[in-house]
Design an enzyme around this catalytic site. Structure first.
Site, PDB file in Angstrom:
ATOM      1  N   GLY A  11      15.345   0.343   6.109  1.00  0.00           N
ATOM      2  CA  GLY A  11      14.025   0.790   5.668  1.00  0.00           C
ATOM      3  C   GLY A  11      12.912   0.020   6.338  1.00  0.00           C
ATOM      4  N   SER A 107      15.347  -2.625  -8.689  1.00  0.00           N
ATOM      5  CA  SER A 107      14.094  -2.133  -9.254  1.00  0.00           C
ATOM      6  C   SER A 107      14.087  -2.392 -10.757  1.00  0.00           C
ATOM      7  CB  SER A 107      13.951  -0.628  -8.995  1.00  0.00           C
ATOM      8  OG  SER A 107      12.914  -0.066  -9.768  1.00  0.00           O
ATOM      9  N   SER A 108      12.896  -2.592 -11.307  1.00  0.00           N
ATOM     10  CA  SER A 108      12.784  -2.726 -12.755  1.00  0.00           C
ATOM     11  C   SER A 108      13.092  -1.415 -13.464  1.00  0.00           C
ATOM     12  CB  SER A 108      11.390  -3.224 -13.144  1.00  0.00           C
ATOM     13  OG  SER A 108      10.388  -2.343 -12.676  1.00  0.00           O
ATOM     14  N   CYS A 109      13.185  -0.306 -12.711  1.00  0.00           N
ATOM     15  CA  CYS A 109      13.609   0.976 -13.294  1.00  0.00           C
ATOM     16  C   CYS A 109      15.048   0.909 -13.798  1.00  0.00           C
ATOM     17  CB  CYS A 109      13.496   2.103 -12.260  1.00  0.00           C
ATOM     18  SG  CYS A 109      11.825   2.462 -11.728  1.00  0.00           S
ATOM     19  N   TYR A 136      17.022   7.720  -9.786  1.00  0.00           N
ATOM     20  CA  TYR A 136      16.712   6.553  -8.951  1.00  0.00           C
ATOM     21  C   TYR A 136      17.290   5.281  -9.570  1.00  0.00           C
ATOM     22  CZ  TYR A 136      13.807   3.088  -6.512  1.00  0.00           C
ATOM     23  OH  TYR A 136      13.359   2.017  -5.784  1.00  0.00           O
ATOM     24  N   LYS A 140      20.134   2.560  -8.077  1.00  0.00           N
ATOM     25  CA  LYS A 140      19.861   1.134  -7.903  1.00  0.00           C
ATOM     26  C   LYS A 140      20.866   0.269  -8.683  1.00  0.00           C
ATOM     27  CE  LYS A 140      16.466   1.120  -5.030  1.00  0.00           C
ATOM     28  NZ  LYS A 140      16.640   0.469  -3.714  1.00  0.00           N
ATOM     29  N   HIS A 180       3.145   5.642  -5.859  1.00  0.00           N
ATOM     30  CA  HIS A 180       3.124   4.901  -7.106  1.00  0.00           C
ATOM     31  C   HIS A 180       1.692   4.835  -7.647  1.00  0.00           C
ATOM     32  CE1 HIS A 180       6.969   3.346  -5.316  1.00  0.00           C
ATOM     33  NE2 HIS A 180       7.351   3.681  -6.525  1.00  0.00           N
TER      34      HIS A 180
END
Length: 311
Positions: A11, A107-109, A136, A140, A180
């Site tokens: 990425g 990710s905090s997701c 998502y 992760k 975002h």
């Protein structure tokens, strides 16, 4: 003199990858950051061959299909499958190519929607995920668990996962349909000012709380991890340790942009989790803290927007 570290960043053309490349430490590395046209991360064979050829000392998995609430709701299959594929391919290809060190960006997701805040690393997989970005989040979690399982089978592997809070910054997207919160708000309020609009809409009542960190600070944490080797915990949040309401983010952007209108709320729109604040105990014990305040970060992000995206 130590030989320059060979650091592969998946990425490399994305926001996080570019911020890592701009960090001062990266000037001392042999940075390998292929774009999508050079390396298809959704092909395991391509990734393994690339890593065997380039033989990096460290792999940083920063790639991913990312977006805001609208994009996640509209394309859950893509957000699940493509992110699982990229995570699996990069991590397993690194192991197959003999790469001993890997930094996986989670990710905090990944945290449960009803998890008690601040969210601690041991809460991952401890409850139902937030439906608006579940695909998502599952992808992760998959990548983080894969790193843990590999370390369990091969303890010599230094494969760690950092869980950053929400991000914004240079090289961000500023399209409200895909970006975002903060970059979307910057564009909305900039255009409201340019058009002389008296109001800007906020989804929900604006009381949901979020933690947004300037992306250059995440790059600083990643660079420290690269330089220090295995000193970080296996799973570690990277964040500010404090949050703000959505209304407060809109007000902060309006102040930086110089727009003096008023906000209206659309109470029928989805807002996601009421709060998502990460616990930074492990980060603090590791000896790291972010450098930018919210006002500094928004000002730098708006400066970048004016330079690259403003019409």
């Amino acid at each position: 003199m130590r030989a320059a570290l060979r650091v592969f960043v998946s990425g490399g053309a994305g926001m996080v990858g570019r911020n890592i490349a701009e960090h001062p430490a990266a000037a001392q590395w042999q940075l390998i950051a292929p774009g999508r046209a050079e390396l298809d991360l959704e092909s395991y064979e391509a990734v393994e061959a690339f890593l065997r050829e380039t033989r990096p000392d460290v792999v940083i998995h920063a790639a991913g299909l990312v977006g805001g609430i609208q994009a996640n709701i509209a394309r859950p299959v893509d957000f699940l499958v493509r992110n699982v594929d990229m995570g699996r391919n990069v991590i397993l290809a690194a192991r197959a190519a003999g790469v001993g060190r890997l930094i996986n960006l989670g990710s905090s997701c990944m945290y449960p929607r009803h998890g008690s805040n601040p969210l601690r690393e041991e809460q991952v997989l401890d409850g139902e995920l937030e439906p608006t970005n579940e695909g998502y989040a599952i992808a992760k979690i998959y990548a983080a668990r894969l790193c843990q399982y590999l370390r369990r089978e091969e303890p010599a592997l230094d494969y760690k996962t950092l869980l950053p809070c929400n991000l914004y910054g240079r090289h961000d997207k500023f399209d409200p349909a895909h970006s975002h919160l903060i970059p979307a708000v910057i564009r909305k309020i900039h255009e409201a000012k340019a058009e002389g609009a008296e109001t800007v809409e906020i989804w929900g009542d604006g009381t949901a709380r979020r933690e947004f960190m300037y992306a250059a600070d995440l790059a600083d944490a990643v660079a420290r991890h690269v330089e220090q080797g295995g000193s970080a915990p296996e799973l570690m949040n990277i964040g500010l340790g404090h949050d703000h309401t959505i209304n407060e983010y809109y007000a902060a952007v309006a102040k930086v942009v110089g727009w003096q209108g008023r906000f209206v709320h659309d109470l029928d729109r989805p807002v996601g989790m009421k709060q998502k604040l990460v616990d930074i105990s492990r980060q603090t014990a590791w000896g790291w803290a972010p450098r930018h305040t919210l006002e500094q970060g928004i000002a730098l992000c708006y400066e970048y927007f004016l330079e690259k995206h403003a019409r």
